[in-house]
Motif scaffolding. Structure first.
Motif, mmCIF file in Angstrom:
data_model
loop_
_atom_site.group_PDB
_atom_site.id
_atom_site.type_symbol
_atom_site.label_atom_id
_atom_site.label_comp_id
_atom_site.label_asym_id
_atom_site.label_seq_id
_atom_site.Cartn_x
_atom_site.Cartn_y
_atom_site.Cartn_z
ATOM 1 N N ARG A 38 -11.463 -29.498 -3.433
ATOM 2 C CA ARG A 38 -10.055 -29.699 -3.066
ATOM 3 C C ARG A 38 -9.741 -31.173 -2.884
ATOM 4 O O ARG A 38 -8.601 -31.601 -3.104
ATOM 5 N N VAL A 39 -10.722 -31.956 -2.477
ATOM 6 C CA VAL A 39 -10.516 -33.402 -2.329
ATOM 7 C C VAL A 39 -10.454 -34.069 -3.696
ATOM 8 O O VAL A 39 -9.562 -34.884 -3.983
ATOM 9 N N ARG A 40 -11.399 -33.716 -4.551
ATOM 10 C CA ARG A 40 -11.496 -34.369 -5.859
ATOM 11 C C ARG A 40 -10.625 -33.708 -6.922
ATOM 12 O O ARG A 40 -10.410 -34.278 -7.981
ATOM 13 N N GLY A 41 -10.174 -32.501 -6.624
ATOM 14 C CA GLY A 41 -9.400 -31.741 -7.596
ATOM 15 C C GLY A 41 -10.285 -30.719 -8.285
ATOM 16 O O GLY A 41 -11.316 -31.104 -8.853
ATOM 17 N N PRO A 42 -9.928 -29.429 -8.230
ATOM 18 C CA PRO A 42 -10.763 -28.394 -8.858
ATOM 19 C C PRO A 42 -10.780 -28.554 -10.372
ATOM 20 O O PRO A 42 -9.800 -28.993 -10.975
ATOM 21 N N THR A 43 -11.910 -28.217 -10.974
ATOM 22 C CA THR A 43 -12.049 -28.276 -12.427
ATOM 23 C C THR A 43 -12.422 -26.901 -12.961
ATOM 24 O O THR A 43 -12.971 -26.066 -12.230
ATOM 25 N N ALA A 44 -12.139 -26.683 -14.232
ATOM 26 C CA ALA A 44 -12.485 -25.405 -14.856
ATOM 27 C C ALA A 44 -13.992 -25.197 -14.856
ATOM 28 O O ALA A 44 -14.480 -24.089 -14.569
ATOM 29 N N LEU A 45 -14.754 -26.261 -15.146
ATOM 30 C CA LEU A 45 -16.208 -26.128 -15.178
ATOM 31 C C LEU A 45 -16.755 -25.845 -13.788
ATOM 32 O O LEU A 45 -17.658 -25.018 -13.626
ATOM 33 N N GLY A 46 -16.189 -26.511 -12.791
ATOM 34 C CA GLY A 46 -16.616 -26.249 -11.421
ATOM 35 C C GLY A 46 -16.327 -24.820 -11.004
ATOM 36 O O GLY A 46 -17.153 -24.172 -10.340
ATOM 37 N N GLY A 47 -15.166 -24.299 -11.407
ATOM 38 C CA GLY A 47 -14.836 -22.910 -11.114
ATOM 39 C C GLY A 47 -15.795 -21.945 -11.785
ATOM 40 O O GLY A 47 -16.196 -20.930 -11.197
ATOM 41 N N TYR A 48 -16.184 -22.285 -13.015
ATOM 42 C CA TYR A 48 -17.152 -21.451 -13.740
ATOM 43 C C TYR A 48 -18.499 -21.433 -13.019
ATOM 44 O O TYR A 48 -19.071 -20.370 -12.762
ATOM 45 N N PHE A 49 -19.007 -22.630 -12.687
ATOM 46 C CA PHE A 49 -20.293 -22.710 -11.990
ATOM 47 C C PHE A 49 -20.241 -21.973 -10.655
ATOM 48 O O PHE A 49 -21.197 -21.294 -10.254
ATOM 49 N N ASP A 50 -19.127 -22.081 -9.952
ATOM 50 C CA ASP A 50 -18.995 -21.463 -8.633
ATOM 51 C C ASP A 50 -19.093 -19.945 -8.716
ATOM 52 O O ASP A 50 -19.826 -19.322 -7.936
ATOM 53 N N ILE A 51 -18.386 -19.343 -9.662
ATOM 54 C CA ILE A 51 -18.392 -17.883 -9.735
ATOM 55 C C ILE A 51 -19.725 -17.361 -10.257
ATOM 56 O O ILE A 51 -20.231 -16.327 -9.791
ATOM 57 N N VAL A 52 -20.348 -18.083 -11.201
ATOM 58 C CA VAL A 52 -21.667 -17.669 -11.691
ATOM 59 C C VAL A 52 -22.698 -17.760 -10.568
ATOM 60 O O VAL A 52 -23.516 -16.851 -10.377
ATOM 61 N N ALA A 53 -22.652 -18.847 -9.805
ATOM 62 C CA ALA A 53 -23.586 -19.014 -8.686
ATOM 63 C C ALA A 53 -23.378 -17.931 -7.642
ATOM 64 O O ALA A 53 -24.353 -17.384 -7.087
ATOM 65 N N ASP A 54 -22.128 -17.591 -7.356
ATOM 66 C CA ASP A 54 -21.840 -16.549 -6.373
ATOM 67 C C ASP A 54 -22.460 -15.217 -6.780
ATOM 68 O O ASP A 54 -23.145 -14.564 -5.985
ATOM 69 N N PHE A 55 -22.228 -14.806 -8.025
ATOM 70 C CA PHE A 55 -22.727 -13.496 -8.439
ATOM 71 C C PHE A 55 -24.240 -13.494 -8.608
ATOM 72 O O PHE A 55 -24.893 -12.472 -8.361
ATOM 73 N N ALA A 56 -24.822 -14.624 -9.010
ATOM 74 C CA ALA A 56 -26.282 -14.705 -9.070
ATOM 75 C C ALA A 56 -26.873 -14.521 -7.670
ATOM 76 O O ALA A 56 -27.870 -13.806 -7.488
ATOM 77 N N PHE A 57 -26.249 -15.146 -6.689
ATOM 78 C CA PHE A 57 -26.698 -14.995 -5.304
ATOM 79 C C PHE A 57 -26.498 -13.567 -4.815
ATOM 80 O O PHE A 57 -27.392 -12.971 -4.206
#
Length: 201
Positions: free
Chosen positions: A73-92
């Motif tokens: 939110r400070v740096r501005g969300p990115t599409a790649l960051g959103g992708y990594f975030d959701i993949v990491a969440d479901f892997a966990f």
């Protein structure tokens, strides 16, 4: 279900820490991958019967997951960051039931059922996000995201509460897993009803 309700409480302190981390040059993706690594180690710890260590790493994983969003939110969300975030969440998410399933043979079937319910929930979540994006739908109910974040009965907060309960009461794993799998399936039906109302136009 209650993620959106607790967000106004947890976002201010996370945002303050996130601003500090961003100022130190730490990126959201660094936090995402660090959190994933610790979460997976937690699942391995559970598989070897070290449930309390697993619980500590689960909590640490969720803290880093909150902080990666704050930094984004400070740096501005990115599409790649959103992708990594959701993949990491479901892997966990799938790793923790897997850890319990390996820990004890009697946990194998309920762990499999729970993982299958996570897959269904994840598919409904991502399919909703894709179609919502195609139609230009936006929501900030869960904060500013790089994709449409649809609500449901079983969300991140509920999942972590369930994981904590499993660690505190490992003998009840089967009962907790089956009950939460049922809630996940209900979430799929709920989200499907939302999709029918929103997209059938």
């Amino acid at each position: 279900m209650f993620d959106a309700k607790v967000r106004p409480l947890i976002d201010p302190p996370l945002n303050r820490i996130g601003s500090m981390l961003a100022g130190m040059g730490i990126s959201a993706n660094m936090l995402t991958f660090s959190g994933l690594a610790l979460g997976l180690v937690g699942a391995v710890a559970i598989a070897f019967g070290q449930v309390w260590l697993g619980l500590a790493l689960i909590i640490t994983n969720r803290l880093l997951d909150g902080l990666d969003g704050a930094v984004a939110r400070v740096r501005g969300p990115t599409a790649l960051g959103g992708y990594f975030d959701i993949v990491a969440d479901f892997a966990f998410y799938v790793s923790i039931p897997l850890g319990f399933g390996i820990m004890a043979a009697e946990n194998t079937l309920p762990a499999l059922v729970l993982v299958a319910s996570f897959v269904l929930t994840g598919v409904s979540f991502l399919a909703f996000a894709v179609i919502a994006a195609e139609r230009g739908k936006v929501t900030e109910e869960h904060g500013k995201k790089s994709f449409f974040y649809s609500t449901g009965l079983a969300e991140g907060g509920e999942t972590i509460a369930v994981f904590i309960a499993m660690c505190l009461f490992p003998a009840w794993f089967s009962m907790i897993a089956y009950a939460y799998a049922g809630l996940c399936v209900l979430t799929v039906f709920q989200r499907s009803a939302m999709a029918a109302a929103l997209f059938n136009k």
